[in-house]
Design a protein around this motif. Structure first.
Motif, PDB file in Angstrom:
ATOM      1  N   ASP A 149     114.928  65.664  54.611  1.00 40.05           N
ATOM      2  CA  ASP A 149     115.229  67.087  54.716  1.00 40.05           C
ATOM      3  C   ASP A 149     114.541  67.924  53.633  1.00 40.05           C
ATOM      4  O   ASP A 149     114.768  69.112  53.534  1.00 40.05           O
ATOM      5  N   THR A 150     113.717  67.295  52.822  1.00 38.07           N
ATOM      6  CA  THR A 150     113.019  68.042  51.784  1.00 38.07           C
ATOM      7  C   THR A 150     112.164  69.126  52.431  1.00 38.07           C
ATOM      8  O   THR A 150     111.393  68.863  53.335  1.00 38.07           O
ATOM      9  N   GLU A 151     112.342  70.315  51.949  1.00 37.16           N
ATOM     10  CA  GLU A 151     111.670  71.469  52.544  1.00 37.16           C
ATOM     11  C   GLU A 151     110.168  71.431  52.287  1.00 37.16           C
ATOM     12  O   GLU A 151     109.716  71.120  51.195  1.00 37.16           O
ATOM     13  N   SER A 152     109.408  71.728  53.337  1.00 34.99           N
ATOM     14  CA  SER A 152     107.948  71.800  53.218  1.00 34.99           C
ATOM     15  C   SER A 152     107.525  73.242  53.487  1.00 34.99           C
ATOM     16  O   SER A 152     108.042  73.888  54.388  1.00 34.99           O
ATOM     17  N   GLY A 211     129.402  46.857  47.817  1.00 34.72           N
ATOM     18  CA  GLY A 211     128.352  47.691  48.388  1.00 34.72           C
ATOM     19  C   GLY A 211     128.110  47.394  49.847  1.00 34.72           C
ATOM     20  O   GLY A 211     127.037  47.664  50.377  1.00 34.72           O
ATOM     21  N   PHE A 212     129.082  46.839  50.504  1.00 29.91           N
ATOM     22  CA  PHE A 212     128.962  46.467  51.910  1.00 29.91           C
ATOM     23  C   PHE A 212     130.158  47.044  52.661  1.00 29.91           C
ATOM     24  O   PHE A 212     131.085  46.328  53.016  1.00 29.91           O
ATOM     25  N   SER A 213     130.169  48.364  52.855  1.00 31.75           N
ATOM     26  CA  SER A 213     131.292  49.043  53.499  1.00 31.75           C
ATOM     27  C   SER A 213     130.782  50.236  54.297  1.00 31.75           C
ATOM     28  O   SER A 213     129.613  50.624  54.184  1.00 31.75           O
ATOM     29  N   LEU A 214     131.678  50.808  55.097  1.00 30.53           N
ATOM     30  CA  LEU A 214     131.319  52.004  55.855  1.00 30.53           C
ATOM     31  C   LEU A 214     130.938  53.156  54.925  1.00 30.53           C
ATOM     32  O   LEU A 214     130.001  53.912  55.207  1.00 30.53           O
ATOM     33  N   ASP A 215     131.644  53.266  53.830  1.00 33.86           N
ATOM     34  CA  ASP A 215     131.347  54.325  52.872  1.00 33.86           C
ATOM     35  C   ASP A 215     129.927  54.166  52.335  1.00 33.86           C
ATOM     36  O   ASP A 215     129.168  55.145  52.238  1.00 33.86           O
ATOM     37  N   ASP A 216     129.540  52.939  52.017  1.00 31.66           N
ATOM     38  CA  ASP A 216     128.193  52.687  51.499  1.00 31.66           C
ATOM     39  C   ASP A 216     127.120  52.951  52.556  1.00 31.66           C
ATOM     40  O   ASP A 216     126.047  53.474  52.243  1.00 31.66           O
ATOM     41  N   VAL A 217     127.403  52.585  53.802  1.00 30.66           N
ATOM     42  CA  VAL A 217     126.452  52.850  54.890  1.00 30.66           C
ATOM     43  C   VAL A 217     126.274  54.361  55.056  1.00 30.66           C
ATOM     44  O   VAL A 217     125.150  54.856  55.183  1.00 30.66           O
ATOM     45  N   ALA A 218     127.393  55.102  55.042  1.00 30.61           N
ATOM     46  CA  ALA A 218     127.317  56.558  55.181  1.00 30.61           C
ATOM     47  C   ALA A 218     126.503  57.178  54.040  1.00 30.61           C
ATOM     48  O   ALA A 218     125.677  58.068  54.259  1.00 30.61           O
ATOM     49  N   LYS A 219     126.723  56.684  52.822  1.00 29.29           N
ATOM     50  CA  LYS A 219     125.964  57.203  51.676  1.00 29.29           C
ATOM     51  C   LYS A 219     124.473  56.917  51.831  1.00 29.29           C
ATOM     52  O   LYS A 219     123.633  57.773  51.520  1.00 29.29           O
ATOM     53  N   ALA A 220     124.123  55.716  52.311  1.00 26.17           N
ATOM     54  CA  ALA A 220     122.717  55.355  52.481  1.00 26.17           C
ATOM     55  C   ALA A 220     122.044  56.220  53.543  1.00 26.17           C
ATOM     56  O   ALA A 220     120.929  56.716  53.336  1.00 26.17           O
ATOM     57  N   VAL A 221     122.726  56.424  54.671  1.00 29.34           N
ATOM     58  CA  VAL A 221     122.160  57.264  55.735  1.00 29.34           C
ATOM     59  C   VAL A 221     122.033  58.702  55.240  1.00 29.34           C
ATOM     60  O   VAL A 221     121.029  59.376  55.494  1.00 29.34           O
ATOM     61  N   ILE A 279     117.396  62.126  64.265  1.00 29.43           N
ATOM     62  CA  ILE A 279     117.910  60.755  64.411  1.00 29.43           C
ATOM     63  C   ILE A 279     118.869  60.430  63.275  1.00 29.43           C
ATOM     64  O   ILE A 279     119.956  59.888  63.496  1.00 29.43           O
ATOM     65  N   LEU A 280     118.484  60.773  62.047  1.00 25.47           N
ATOM     66  CA  LEU A 280     119.348  60.497  60.896  1.00 25.47           C
ATOM     67  C   LEU A 280     120.647  61.300  60.965  1.00 25.47           C
ATOM     68  O   LEU A 280     121.705  60.802  60.586  1.00 25.47           O
ATOM     69  N   GLU A 281     120.574  62.536  61.451  1.00 25.74           N
ATOM     70  CA  GLU A 281     121.795  63.336  61.613  1.00 25.74           C
ATOM     71  C   GLU A 281     122.741  62.667  62.613  1.00 25.74           C
ATOM     72  O   GLU A 281     123.952  62.609  62.402  1.00 25.74           O
ATOM     73  N   THR A 282     122.193  62.141  63.706  1.00 22.39           N
ATOM     74  CA  THR A 282     123.014  61.456  64.701  1.00 22.39           C
ATOM     75  C   THR A 282     123.575  60.164  64.128  1.00 22.39           C
ATOM     76  O   THR A 282     124.745  59.842  64.345  1.00 22.39           O
ATOM     77  N   LYS A 283     122.757  59.424  63.382  1.00 16.59           N
ATOM     78  CA  LYS A 283     123.243  58.195  62.746  1.00 16.59           C
ATOM     79  C   LYS A 283     124.421  58.499  61.817  1.00 16.59           C
ATOM     80  O   LYS A 283     125.425  57.785  61.827  1.00 16.59           O
ATOM     81  N   LEU A 284     124.265  59.546  61.020  1.00 17.93           N
ATOM     82  CA  LEU A 284     125.336  59.911  60.088  1.00 17.93           C
ATOM     83  C   LEU A 284     126.593  60.308  60.856  1.00 17.93           C
ATOM     84  O   LEU A 284     127.709  59.951  60.473  1.00 17.93           O
ATOM     85  N   GLU A 285     126.428  61.010  61.954  1.00 22.01           N
ATOM     86  CA  GLU A 285     127.581  61.420  62.773  1.00 22.01           C
ATOM     87  C   GLU A 285     128.286  60.188  63.354  1.00 22.01           C
ATOM     88  O   GLU A 285     129.517  60.144  63.410  1.00 22.01           O
TER      89      GLU A 285
END
Length: 131
Positions: free
Chosen positions: A54-57, A36-46, A69-75
């Motif tokens: 992103d839950t619609e209000s 659970g300590f990989s780039l794939d896991d980080v991407a899944k967490a972000v 910010i989260l979109e940029t982090k994921l990118e």
């Protein structure tokens, strides 16, 4: 401003099993791991954080600033993954070429030995004397 400039200037931190990571530390992570300590896991967490934000209000009139910010982090994480995948592929291709070259050199050596084996004694002596 590139996304990496933004990530370092804003001191982005990424969730992981070992705590928060800097952008620079992403480069050191394996692509995948059982721990659970990989780039794939980080991407899944972000990505999970992004989906939660992103839950619609139906009453909020302004966009949540955390979403950008989260979109940029994921990118950033996606780009690190893309570069690492390309590097791994290039390393595999280089290893395959090296192996092929070693095989060809071994075959060439055997062929050259076979040619030498077929030389007459006089030809062998002449070649030895020329050395």
């Amino acid at each position: 401003m590139t996304i990496f400039e933004k990530a370092t200037r804003e001191k982005f931190r990424y969730p992981s099993a070992k705590g928060l990571l800097t952008t620079e530390q992403l480069w050191e992570l394996p692509l995948t791991a059982k721990s659970g300590f990989s780039l794939d896991d980080v991407a899944k967490a972000v990505n999970a954080e992004l989906k939660a934000v992103d839950t619609e209000s139906f009453v909020a009139t302004e966009a949540n600033p955390a979403k950008a910010i989260l979109e940029t982090k994921l990118e950033v994480v996606k780009r690190v993954i893309a570069v690492r995948l390309a590097e791994d592929q290039a390393a595999k291709a280089a290893a395959a070429k090296k192996l092929e070259k070693e095989k060809l050199i071994a075959v060439l050596g055997r062929k050259q030995d076979a040619v030498l084996e077929n030389l007459t004694e006089a030809e062998l002596l002449a070649r030895i004397n020329n050395l």
